[in-house]
Design a protein around this motif. Structure first.
Motif, short mmCIF file in Angstrom:
data_model
loop_
_atom_site.label_atom_id
_atom_site.label_comp_id
_atom_site.label_asym_id
_atom_site.label_seq_id
_atom_site.Cartn_x
_atom_site.Cartn_y
_atom_site.Cartn_z
N ARG A 188 0.84 -1.20 0.00
CA ARG A 188 0.00 0.00 0.00
C ARG A 188 0.87 1.24 0.00
N GLU A 189 0.30 2.30 -0.61
CA GLU A 189 0.95 3.60 -0.53
C GLU A 189 0.55 4.27 0.79
N LEU A 190 1.30 5.27 1.19
CA LEU A 190 1.04 6.01 2.43
C LEU A 190 0.96 5.06 3.63
N SER A 211 -3.68 20.59 -0.02
CA SER A 211 -2.84 19.39 -0.20
C SER A 211 -3.12 18.37 0.90
N ALA A 212 -3.52 18.83 2.09
CA ALA A 212 -3.87 17.92 3.17
C ALA A 212 -5.09 17.08 2.79
N LEU A 213 -6.06 17.71 2.13
CA LEU A 213 -7.24 16.97 1.68
C LEU A 213 -6.84 15.94 0.62
N GLU A 214 -5.96 16.31 -0.29
CA GLU A 214 -5.51 15.36 -1.31
C GLU A 214 -4.88 14.13 -0.67
N THR A 215 -4.07 14.34 0.36
CA THR A 215 -3.44 13.22 1.05
C THR A 215 -4.47 12.37 1.78
N LEU A 216 -5.42 13.04 2.43
CA LEU A 216 -6.48 12.32 3.14
C LEU A 216 -7.30 11.46 2.19
N VAL A 217 -7.65 12.01 1.05
CA VAL A 217 -8.45 11.27 0.07
C VAL A 217 -7.68 10.06 -0.43
N TYR A 219 -5.33 8.43 1.11
CA TYR A 219 -5.25 7.48 2.21
C TYR A 219 -6.56 6.69 2.32
N ASN A 220 -7.68 7.39 2.24
CA ASN A 220 -8.99 6.75 2.31
C ASN A 220 -9.20 5.80 1.13
N ARG A 221 -8.79 6.22 -0.05
CA ARG A 221 -8.95 5.38 -1.24
C ARG A 221 -8.08 4.13 -1.17
N ALA A 222 -6.89 4.25 -0.58
CA ALA A 222 -6.02 3.09 -0.45
C ALA A 222 -6.66 2.04 0.46
N ASP A 223 -7.25 2.49 1.56
CA ASP A 223 -7.96 1.56 2.45
C ASP A 223 -9.02 0.78 1.67
N THR A 224 -9.76 1.51 0.84
CA THR A 224 -10.88 0.90 0.13
C THR A 224 -10.40 -0.05 -0.97
N ARG A 225 -9.46 0.42 -1.79
CA ARG A 225 -8.96 -0.42 -2.89
C ARG A 225 -8.31 -1.69 -2.38
N ASN A 226 -7.57 -1.59 -1.28
CA ASN A 226 -6.84 -2.75 -0.78
C ASN A 226 -7.74 -3.82 -0.19
N MET A 227 -8.98 -3.47 0.10
CA MET A 227 -9.89 -4.50 0.61
C MET A 227 -10.24 -5.52 -0.46
N GLU A 228 -10.18 -5.13 -1.73
CA GLU A 228 -10.54 -6.09 -2.79
C GLU A 228 -9.52 -7.23 -2.87
N PRO A 229 -8.21 -6.97 -2.99
CA PRO A 229 -7.28 -8.11 -2.98
C PRO A 229 -7.30 -8.88 -1.66
N LEU A 230 -7.56 -8.19 -0.54
CA LEU A 230 -7.66 -8.91 0.74
C LEU A 230 -8.87 -9.84 0.72
N MET A 231 -10.00 -9.36 0.19
CA MET A 231 -11.19 -10.21 0.07
C MET A 231 -10.88 -11.43 -0.79
N ASP A 232 -10.13 -11.24 -1.87
CA ASP A 232 -9.76 -12.36 -2.73
C ASP A 232 -8.92 -13.38 -1.97
N VAL A 233 -7.93 -12.90 -1.22
CA VAL A 233 -7.06 -13.79 -0.44
C VAL A 233 -7.87 -14.57 0.59
N VAL A 234 -8.71 -13.85 1.32
CA VAL A 234 -9.52 -14.48 2.38
C VAL A 234 -10.46 -15.53 1.78
N ALA A 235 -11.15 -15.18 0.70
CA ALA A 235 -12.09 -16.12 0.09
C ALA A 235 -11.36 -17.35 -0.43
N ASP A 236 -10.19 -17.17 -1.04
CA ASP A 236 -9.43 -18.31 -1.56
C ASP A 236 -8.96 -19.22 -0.43
#
Length: 250
Positions: A188-190, A211-217, A219-236
């Motif tokens: 993950r980034e950040l 720029s603080a909002l850009e970083t926050l967004v 960070y929030n997007r990374a949390d969300t995107r990374n749940m998809e590969p985690l869901m794949d790992v868990v399901a497998d």
């Protein structure tokens, strides 16, 4: 693993009975003939399969979500993978009665959207996004994200929900989302930011730092995107541990 491999939503069928069915070669609804269980239970299973197939034909997994334990709702994922919404929120604190939601990110079908307080984060937008999803996936969202959104935006989040924290625990994966990502090899980034940083970044944005909002967004997007590969790992992994391990060898 698909819902059609599951029998535990049936009243009277626990994990032991389901495993007995699988071990006898009844690994799919189409293979059930009533020979492995008693007559009363067989009738319940037949009725469940008939009704369940009608729900699946409509793409509706909610009746199964209601009857599956939280740690087993990962079984819903394969049936509605493309319509699954991964969601994460950032807030100004932990109490929905006195704190605000600052950003909400949703990832579905390869696209990530982020809504920001004071700009486009509204109950109507959130409601429409959730209504168009067949399944909601969060991490600790059952206790935090969903109740927070329901309180702050007067929403009734009724979409079937997989809280990844519970199937992760079933696999012995403990800790927060970022720790579990490291444990299963998801980058993950950040990586150095935390929930406290998210609060700080929002307050810096309120004081005029775009720029603080850009970083926050991000960070929030990374949390969300990374749940998809985690869901794949868990399901497998759970597919192998729960289902494949019980199937009769050919």
């Amino acid at each position: 693993m698909r819902i059609e491999n599951s029998f535990i939503p049936v009243r009277g069928v626990g994990e032991k009975t389901e495993r007995r069915l699988w071990e006898a070669g009844v690994t799919h609804w189409d293979e059930f003939d009533g020979s492995v269980v008693g007559e009363t239970l067989a009738d319940r299973i037949d009725a469940f399969i008939e009704e369940g197939q009608r729900h699946l034909d409509r793409g509706d997994v909610s009746p199964f979500a209601e009857k599956l334990p939280a740690a087993s709702r990962w079984r819903l994922y394969e049936n509605v993978r493309e319509e699954t919404c991964f969601l994460d929120i950032e807030t100004t604190g932990l109490d929905a009665s006195c704190n605000d939601v600052t950003t909400v990110s949703l990832h579905r079908g390869g696209e990530t959207k982020t809504f920001v307080k004071g700009r486009d984060l509204t109950a109507d937008r959130l409601g429409r996004e959730l209504e168009s999803s067949a399944l909601l996936v969060t991490f600790n969202g059952q206790r935090f994200d969903v109740p927070f959104l329901e309180t702050c935006y007067d929403l009734d989040v009724s979409v079937p929900h997989v809280d990844l924290m519970y199937p992760c625990k079933k696999l012995g994966l403990d800790g927060g989302l970022k720790q579990i990502e490291r444990d299963v090899g998801i980058d993950r980034e950040l990586d150095d930011l935390s929930g406290r940083d998210a609060v700080r970044l929002w307050h810096e944005y309120e004081r005029g730092d775009e720029s603080a909002l850009e970083t926050l967004v991000e960070y929030n997007r990374a949390d969300t995107r990374n749940m998809e590969p985690l869901m794949d790992v868990v399901a497998d992994r759970l597919h192998e541990r729960v289902f494949e391990a019980a199937r009769p060898s050919e």
